[in-house]
Design an enzyme around this catalytic site. Structure first.
Site, PDB file in Angstrom:
ATOM      1  N   THR A  12      11.072   3.568  -7.990  1.00 38.21           N
ATOM      2  CA  THR A  12       9.908   4.985  -7.893  1.00 38.21           C
ATOM      3  C   THR A  12       8.851   4.674  -7.740  1.00 38.21           C
ATOM      4  OG1 THR A  12       9.883   4.296 -10.335  1.00 38.21           O
ATOM      5  CG2 THR A  12      11.526   5.317 -10.207  1.00 38.21           C
ATOM      6  N   ALA A  14       5.039   4.114  -5.310  1.00 33.06           N
ATOM      7  CA  ALA A  14       4.129   4.826  -4.432  1.00 33.06           C
ATOM      8  C   ALA A  14       4.915   3.653  -2.312  1.00 33.06           C
ATOM      9  CB  ALA A  14       2.845   4.537  -4.111  1.00 33.06           C
ATOM     10  N   CYS A 129      -1.340  -5.021   3.290  1.00 29.58           N
ATOM     11  CA  CYS A 129      -1.340  -3.931   4.352  1.00 29.58           C
ATOM     12  C   CYS A 129      -2.083  -3.549   4.927  1.00 29.58           C
ATOM     13  CB  CYS A 129      -1.696  -1.706   3.536  1.00 29.58           C
ATOM     14  SG  CYS A 129      -2.977  -2.384   1.998  1.00 29.58           S
ATOM     15  N   GLN A 156      -9.769   2.290   2.970  1.00 32.43           N
ATOM     16  CA  GLN A 156      -8.707   2.134   2.237  1.00 32.43           C
ATOM     17  C   GLN A 156      -8.609   3.282   1.373  1.00 32.43           C
ATOM     18  OE1 GLN A 156      -8.990  -2.633   2.185  1.00 32.43           O
ATOM     19  NE2 GLN A 156      -6.650  -1.910   0.960  1.00 32.43           N
ATOM     20  N   SER A 159      -3.231   5.557  -1.947  1.00 28.76           N
ATOM     21  CA  SER A 159      -2.172   4.992  -2.158  1.00 28.76           C
ATOM     22  C   SER A 159      -1.749   3.691  -2.717  1.00 28.76           C
ATOM     23  CB  SER A 159      -1.382   5.931  -0.624  1.00 28.76           C
ATOM     24  OG  SER A 159      -1.435   5.504   0.126  1.00 28.76           O
ATOM     25  N   LYS A 223      -7.422 -11.651   0.637  1.00 28.89           N
ATOM     26  CA  LYS A 223      -6.080 -11.760   1.511  1.00 28.89           C
ATOM     27  C   LYS A 223      -5.786 -11.290   2.875  1.00 28.89           C
ATOM     28  CE  LYS A 223      -4.187  -9.470  -2.491  1.00 28.89           C
ATOM     29  NZ  LYS A 223      -3.362  -8.439  -3.536  1.00 28.89           N
ATOM     30  N   HIS A 252      -4.613   3.896   5.976  1.00 26.04           N
ATOM     31  CA  HIS A 252      -5.992   3.016   6.204  1.00 26.04           C
ATOM     32  C   HIS A 252      -6.787   2.646   7.693  1.00 26.04           C
ATOM     33  CE1 HIS A 252      -4.791   2.004   1.694  1.00 26.04           C
ATOM     34  NE2 HIS A 252      -4.249   0.458   2.461  1.00 26.04           N
ATOM     35  N   ASN A 325      -0.705   2.903   5.918  1.00 26.51           N
ATOM     36  CA  ASN A 325      -0.858   2.171   5.244  1.00 26.51           C
ATOM     37  C   ASN A 325       0.290   1.914   4.397  1.00 26.51           C
ATOM     38  OD1 ASN A 325      -1.818   4.586   3.779  1.00 26.51           O
ATOM     39  ND2 ASN A 325      -1.546   3.495   1.333  1.00 26.51           N
TER      40      ASN A 325
HETATM   41  P1  NAP Z   1       3.277   1.798  -8.378  1.00 28.39           P
HETATM   42  O1  NAP Z   1       3.130   3.566  -7.336  1.00 28.39           O
HETATM   43  O2  NAP Z   1       2.570   1.426  -9.089  1.00 28.39           O
HETATM   44  O3  NAP Z   1       5.323   1.756  -8.138  1.00 28.39           O
HETATM   45  C1  NAP Z   1       5.498   0.430  -9.283  1.00 28.39           C
HETATM   46  C2  NAP Z   1       6.528   0.404  -9.086  1.00 28.39           C
HETATM   47  O4  NAP Z   1       7.249  -1.037 -10.089  1.00 28.39           O
HETATM   48  C3  NAP Z   1       7.446   1.907  -9.748  1.00 28.39           C
HETATM   49  O5  NAP Z   1       8.724   1.744  -9.658  1.00 28.39           O
HETATM   50  C4  NAP Z   1       7.966   0.634 -11.200  1.00 28.39           C
HETATM   51  O6  NAP Z   1       8.519   1.870 -11.662  1.00 28.39           O
HETATM   52  C5  NAP Z   1       7.922  -0.702 -10.789  1.00 28.39           C
HETATM   53  N1  NAP Z   1       8.031  -1.308 -12.176  1.00 28.39           N
HETATM   54  C6  NAP Z   1       6.794  -1.498 -13.103  1.00 28.39           C
HETATM   55  N2  NAP Z   1       7.452  -2.443 -13.592  1.00 28.39           N
HETATM   56  C7  NAP Z   1       8.214  -2.616 -13.483  1.00 28.39           C
HETATM   57  C8  NAP Z   1       8.777  -3.593 -14.521  1.00 28.39           C
HETATM   58  N3  NAP Z   1       8.509  -4.523 -15.571  1.00 28.39           N
HETATM   59  N4  NAP Z   1      10.583  -4.021 -14.089  1.00 28.39           N
HETATM   60  C9  NAP Z   1      10.749  -3.164 -13.276  1.00 28.39           C
HETATM   61  N5  NAP Z   1       9.907  -2.011 -12.395  1.00 28.39           N
HETATM   62  C10 NAP Z   1       9.316  -2.064 -12.770  1.00 28.39           C
HETATM   63  O7  NAP Z   1       2.491   0.859  -7.304  1.00 28.39           O
HETATM   64  P2  NAP Z   1       2.908   0.695  -5.482  1.00 28.39           P
HETATM   65  O8  NAP Z   1       1.777   1.161  -5.218  1.00 28.39           O
HETATM   66  O9  NAP Z   1       4.333   1.120  -5.293  1.00 28.39           O
HETATM   67  O10 NAP Z   1       3.292  -0.859  -6.032  1.00 28.39           O
HETATM   68  C11 NAP Z   1       3.397  -2.229  -6.654  1.00 28.39           C
HETATM   69  C12 NAP Z   1       3.877  -2.733  -5.339  1.00 28.39           C
HETATM   70  O11 NAP Z   1       3.912  -3.641  -4.488  1.00 28.39           O
HETATM   71  C13 NAP Z   1       2.654  -3.544  -5.901  1.00 28.39           C
HETATM   72  O12 NAP Z   1       2.248  -3.963  -7.639  1.00 28.39           O
HETATM   73  C14 NAP Z   1       2.296  -4.195  -4.594  1.00 28.39           C
HETATM   74  O13 NAP Z   1       2.174  -5.724  -5.350  1.00 28.39           O
HETATM   75  C15 NAP Z   1       2.446  -4.258  -3.060  1.00 28.39           C
HETATM   76  N6  NAP Z   1       2.129  -3.621  -2.909  1.00 28.39           N
HETATM   77  C16 NAP Z   1       2.284  -4.472  -1.518  1.00 28.39           C
HETATM   78  C17 NAP Z   1       1.579  -3.732  -0.407  1.00 28.39           C
HETATM   79  C18 NAP Z   1       1.990  -4.130   0.796  1.00 28.39           C
HETATM   80  O14 NAP Z   1       0.263  -3.994   1.195  1.00 28.39           O
HETATM   81  N7  NAP Z   1       1.999  -4.792   1.231  1.00 28.39           N
HETATM   82  C19 NAP Z   1       1.172  -2.076  -0.416  1.00 28.39           C
HETATM   83  C20 NAP Z   1       1.628  -1.802  -1.830  1.00 28.39           C
HETATM   84  C21 NAP Z   1       1.722  -2.579  -2.884  1.00 28.39           C
HETATM   85  P3  NAP Z   1       8.601   3.145 -12.716  1.00 28.39           P
HETATM   86  O15 NAP Z   1       8.533   3.849 -12.767  1.00 28.39           O
HETATM   87  O16 NAP Z   1      10.536   2.532 -13.989  1.00 28.39           O
HETATM   88  O17 NAP Z   1       7.106   2.228 -14.354  1.00 28.39           O
HETATM   89  C1  3JM Z   2      -1.654  -4.310  -2.976  1.00 28.71           C
HETATM   90  O1  3JM Z   2       0.493  -7.307  -9.197  1.00 28.71           O
HETATM   91  C2  3JM Z   2      -0.102  -6.609  -9.474  1.00 28.71           C
HETATM   92  O2  3JM Z   2      -0.718  -6.327  -9.952  1.00 28.71           O
HETATM   93  C3  3JM Z   2       0.069  -6.159  -7.765  1.00 28.71           C
HETATM   94  C4  3JM Z   2      -1.379  -5.790  -7.273  1.00 28.71           C
HETATM   95  C5  3JM Z   2      -1.063  -5.130  -5.863  1.00 28.71           C
HETATM   96  C6  3JM Z   2      -1.354  -6.312  -4.589  1.00 28.71           C
HETATM   97  C7  3JM Z   2      -0.654  -7.387  -4.820  1.00 28.71           C
HETATM   98  O3  3JM Z   2      -1.130  -8.709  -4.932  1.00 28.71           O
HETATM   99  O4  3JM Z   2       0.498  -8.342  -4.524  1.00 28.71           O
HETATM  100  C8  3JM Z   2      -1.693  -4.341  -5.394  1.00 28.71           C
HETATM  101  C9  3JM Z   2      -1.786  -3.593  -4.521  1.00 28.71           C
HETATM  102  C10 3JM Z   2      -1.248  -5.202  -3.496  1.00 28.71           C
HETATM  103  C11 3JM Z   2      -0.783  -6.632  -2.176  1.00 28.71           C
HETATM  104  O5  3JM Z   2      -0.261  -5.806  -1.727  1.00 28.71           O
HETATM  105  O6  3JM Z   2      -1.964  -7.353  -2.264  1.00 28.71           O
END
Ligand code: NAP
Ligand code: 3JM
Length: 348
Positions: A12, A14, A129, A156, A159, A223, A252, A325
């Site tokens: 669900t 981003a 990203c 950046q 989102s 990072k 980004h 991103n």
């Molecule tokens: P987001 O929009 O806040 O979405 C968080 C997702 O995690 C939602 O689907 C949420 O589900 C789920 N979640 C939260 N707590 C949970 C739990 N206890 N059990 C199961 N699912 C849970 O965040 P996002 O931007 O998509 O980013 C998610 C993660 O991806 C980040 O924390 C980061 O580590 C990683 N990320 C990586 C990059 C990259 O550069 N590679 C970029 C952005 C993010 P609900 O809707 O049910 O709360």
């Molecule tokens: C991008 O664990 C967390 O709170 C997620 C923090 C986060 C991260 C991460 O460190 O995994 C938010 C957005 C990233 C990332 O890609 O490094």
């Protein structure tokens, strides 16, 4: 190979929402696809390839019969559940920073170091990203000219901080339009949800992404520094970064300064980018052609322009690097890793 059963953890979010789109258009032979999130979302419905699917709560047994698990639900969730998925026979592609610097975990940008995938032990890490798009732009230059030094400043999009941050910026923008006084704008997420203070992003620029760490750098900056060396397999490249959040929804942008070993002309560097996998050259100052965040949204490529020599340093080159991103920075790179592993016969 038989069909692959896939789980999306954080479906669900981003990133998860874009993972679904990338998977819908993927060449992978899909079997069942499971959509996992928190208890809050369990029972809600979403559409996949035109069919209604129900979101399930993430539990260890969610990974029974799963071949591929794409994680983007935060580092804590990956720490706890990625090993559970591997134990049950799944390959995990993890989008969080949790496993990235683990020497036993490949950190992969398919255009740069696909061979590292062969060394996996069940978990593959998707880089940050901001690192990913910089690697797509710099790897062809590194291969041809050698790379000694990188100094990057990022611009950046919100989102990258998740759905709540997107909503926070949207609300502040409405508050601005309604001429609400600044001290009444709500800020409870940005710059970093886990930190003590929060500031508005609308009409602002915040030089903090993630929390502060060693040497006055933020974690996001560390990072970029550490991941660059690991992906390029060269600890001697000197890297420094300043990461800034700006009020852009997606895409980004990065101002990248590099010093190479061999010198080259701008035209030669433009040709390297034009021929590089995953990169698109957008560089014609005479026609005001350069990469823009708005134009990158929805595209898988990394756009590179404003290529110019440093006026004082013969091996110094400046570039402007832009990508979506949520796609190359997250969802597309993850699905591309899975497709690459499939092509390399790495799913047994
Ligand atoms: P987001 O929009 O806040 O979405 C968080 C997702 O995690 C939602 O689907 C949420 O589900 C789920 N979640 C939260 N707590 C949970 C739990 N206890 N059990 C199961 N699912 C849970 O965040 P996002 O931007 O998509 O980013 C998610 C993660 O991806 C980040 O924390 C980061 O580590 C990683 N990320 C990586 C990059 C990259 O550069 N590679 C970029 C952005 C993010 P609900 O809707 O049910 O709360
Ligand atoms: C991008 O664990 C967390 O709170 C997620 C923090 C986060 C991260 C991460 O460190 O995994 C938010 C957005 C990233 C990332 O890609 O490094």
């Amino acid at each position: 190979m038989r069909k692959m059963n896939v789980a999306i953890v954080g479906a669900t979010g981003a990133v998860g929402t874009q993972m679904i789109k990338m998977l819908e258009n993927s060449s992978l032979p899909l079997g069942t696809v499971k959509f996992l999130a928190s208890k809050r979302s369990a029972g809600k419905q979403l559409s996949f390839k035109g069919e209604t699917q129900t979101i399930e709560e993430l539990v260890p047994d969610s990974f029974d019969q799963i071949d591929l698990a794409l994680f983007s639900a935060g580092g804590g969730i990956s720490a706890k559940f990625a090993p559970e998925a591997v134990k049950r026979g799944a390959v995990v592609v993890d989008n969080t920073s949790h496993f990235r610097m683990d020497p036993t975990v490949p950190l992969v940008v398919p255009e740069v170091n696909p061979e590292a995938l062969r060394e996996h032990h069940g978990i593959i890490a998707n880089p940050n990203c901001s690192t990913i798009q910089m690697m797509v732009a710099l790897e062809p230059i590194r291969q041809a000219l050698g790379l000694k030094r990188v100094i990057v400043s990022t611009y950046q999009a919100v989102s990258g901080a998740g759905n709540l941050a997107i909503e926070e910026l949207a609300q502040q923008t409405r508050d601005f339009a309604a001429e609400k006084p600044l001290d009444e704008w709500e800020a409870s997420i940005l710059p970093a949800s886990g930190d003590k203070k929060h500031y508005p992003l609308a009409f602002n620029a915040l030089p903090q992404i993630d929390v502060f760490a060693e040497g006055g750098y933020t974690n996001e900056e560390w990072k970029m520094i550490n991941e660059t060396k690991k992906i390029m397999g060269d600890d001697t490249i000197r890297v420094s970064a300043t990461c800034v959040r700006i009020p852009v929804m997606s895409g980004h942008s990065e101002s990248v300064y590099i010093e190479t070993e061999k010198t080259a002309t701008v035209a030669e560097i433009q040709e390297l980018i034009a021929n590089a996998p995953g990169a698109v050259l957008e560089d014609d100052p005479s026609q005001q052609i350069y990469p823009q965040a708005l134009n990158s949204v929805g595209k898988k490529e990394t756009f590179v322009g404003r290529i110019r020599k440093d006026p004082d340093e013969e091996t110094g080159v400046h570039l402007w690097v832009v990508s979506d991103n949520l796609l190359k920075g997250a969802a597309w790179n993850s699905v591309q890793i899975a497709e690459t592993m499939y092509e390399m016969n790495l799913f047994e």
